[in-house]
Design an enzyme around this catalytic site. Structure first.
Site, short mmCIF file in Angstrom:
data_model
loop_
_atom_site.label_atom_id
_atom_site.label_comp_id
_atom_site.label_asym_id
_atom_site.label_seq_id
_atom_site.Cartn_x
_atom_site.Cartn_y
_atom_site.Cartn_z
N ASN A 1 17.96 29.36 20.19
CA ASN A 1 17.87 28.02 20.77
C ASN A 1 18.26 27.05 19.65
O ASN A 1 17.40 26.53 18.95
CB ASN A 1 16.46 27.73 21.29
CG ASN A 1 16.32 26.28 21.72
OD1 ASN A 1 17.31 25.59 21.95
ND2 ASN A 1 15.08 25.80 21.81
N PRO A 2 19.55 26.85 19.46
CA PRO A 2 20.00 26.00 18.35
C PRO A 2 19.91 24.53 18.74
O PRO A 2 19.66 24.22 19.91
CB PRO A 2 21.47 26.42 18.21
CG PRO A 2 21.89 26.74 19.61
CD PRO A 2 20.67 27.33 20.28
N PHE B 1 9.89 21.83 15.56
CA PHE B 1 10.34 21.55 16.91
C PHE B 1 9.35 22.24 17.85
O PHE B 1 9.01 23.40 17.66
CB PHE B 1 11.76 22.14 17.07
CG PHE B 1 12.32 22.06 18.47
CD1 PHE B 1 12.93 20.90 18.93
CD2 PHE B 1 12.26 23.16 19.31
CE1 PHE B 1 13.47 20.84 20.21
CE2 PHE B 1 12.80 23.11 20.59
CZ PHE B 1 13.40 21.94 21.04
N1 GLN Z 1 16.02 20.53 25.16
C1 GLN Z 1 15.64 19.93 23.93
C2 GLN Z 1 15.05 18.57 24.12
O1 GLN Z 1 14.63 18.25 25.16
C3 GLN Z 1 16.71 19.95 22.90
C4 GLN Z 1 16.66 21.31 22.38
C5 GLN Z 1 17.63 21.67 21.36
O2 GLN Z 1 18.43 20.88 20.87
N2 GLN Z 1 17.59 22.90 21.07
O3 GLN Z 1 14.88 17.80 23.24
#
Ligand code: GLN
Length: 284
Positions: free
Chosen positions: A195-196, A99
């Site tokens: 930050n899950p 991620f």
């Molecule tokens: N904010 C993230 C996104 O834009 C999602 C992050 C998350 O699930 N921790 O994809």
């Protein structure tokens, strides 16, 4: 001025190569076509983006750039193509399986650092660390912190391990589910940060995210709060009395995320730099 040699592409041609890339990325629906084209060009040429106009392109550079632009037009995340992302004061390695750390998560780190500022050797646990971004930033910016990073996805953990190795920062990595963290730390942790995944099942995401980033880092049940529920539970058992949790959430999840911390002290919803609800802090 000419900085070209035999077989090199001159300034004017370089401008045309860039302009064509910008058009291609624009047609593909990329959000920031010029910035992305310039970053890919800078990456290929090995120069800072600000010095692009002076750079000489070999035919091989033009070809390699064309390949990268085509992949970006297929919406591969820019950070996967250049292999790194800036986060706080770090350059982190990222690629398929990781991620990509987001700018809004930098404010989560800021809050985490504030909560441990008065503790010289805080014990910190980063739940769902992914590439290790939060854990590493805390370790770098609070020397003396003892940081444990936990990640269940072995591919993501591979990126975390690589980033821990490359930075040499004192972060321990535990590969496994957060609910399986051994009980020997229970009640001894000063700060839990996370930050899950928090996207609701079925919610549409940009192609870069939906097609390429790990699903397990994004989706978390019908309301997107499933992982946050587990994070709250795990944080409650890990933290010492008076210890704090900092947990990121979606911009429409502020009140619901705060509700998960019922029974905690000082539960506060905070905004990111864009002014959107982004994370909750709470004290055990
Ligand atoms: N904010 C993230 C996104 O834009 C999602 C992050 C998350 O699930 N921790 O994809």
């Amino acid at each position: 001025m000419s900085v070209t040699g035999p077989g090199m592409t001159g300034c004017r041609d370089a401008a045309a190569v860039l302009a064509a890339a910008v058009r291609r990325l624009t047609e593909a629906g990329v959000d920031s076509p010029r910035a992305d084209a310039e970053q890919l060009a800078a990456y290929v040429l090995g120069v800072p983006r600000g010095r692009l106009v002076l750079a000489a392109w070999s035919p091989a550079d033009v070809e390699r750039f064309g390949e990268l632009v085509a992949r970006r037009a297929a919406r591969v995340p820019l950070q996967y193509l250049v292999g790194t992302v800036g986060f706080r004061h770090l350059g982190l390695a990222v690629g398929p399986g990781a991620f990509v750390p987001r700018p809004e998560t930098e404010s989560v780190v800021e809050a985490a650092l504030g909560l441990i500022a008065a503790v010289s050797h805080p014990r910190v646990v980063d739940l769902c660390t992914g590439s290790g971004a939060i854990a590493l930033a805390v370790a770098q910016e609070h020397p003396g912190a003892e940081v444990l990073a936990v990640e269940a996805d072995p591919r993501a953990a591979g990126w975390a391990r690589r980033n821990i190795g490359a930075t040499g920062l004192p972060v321990r990595l535990l590969v496994g589910r957060i609910e399986d963290i051994p009980a020997d730390m229970d009640g001894f942790v000063d700060l839990v940060v996370s930050n899950p995944p928090y996207v609701a099942d079925g919610e549409a995401l940009p192609p870069e995210v939906a097609r390429y980033e790990p699903v397990s880092a994004l989706y978390a049940g019908v309301d997107g709060l499933d992982a946050l529920r587990v994070v709250q539970r795990v944080a409650r058992r890990l933290l010492r009395p008076g210890g704090s949790a900092v947990v990121e959430h979606g911009d429409r999840q502020g009140p619901a995320a705060a509700d998960l911390f019922a029974g905690w002290e000082d539960v506060v919803i905070h905004q990111d730099l864009a002014g959107r609800d982004r994370y909750v802090t709470a004290r055990r």
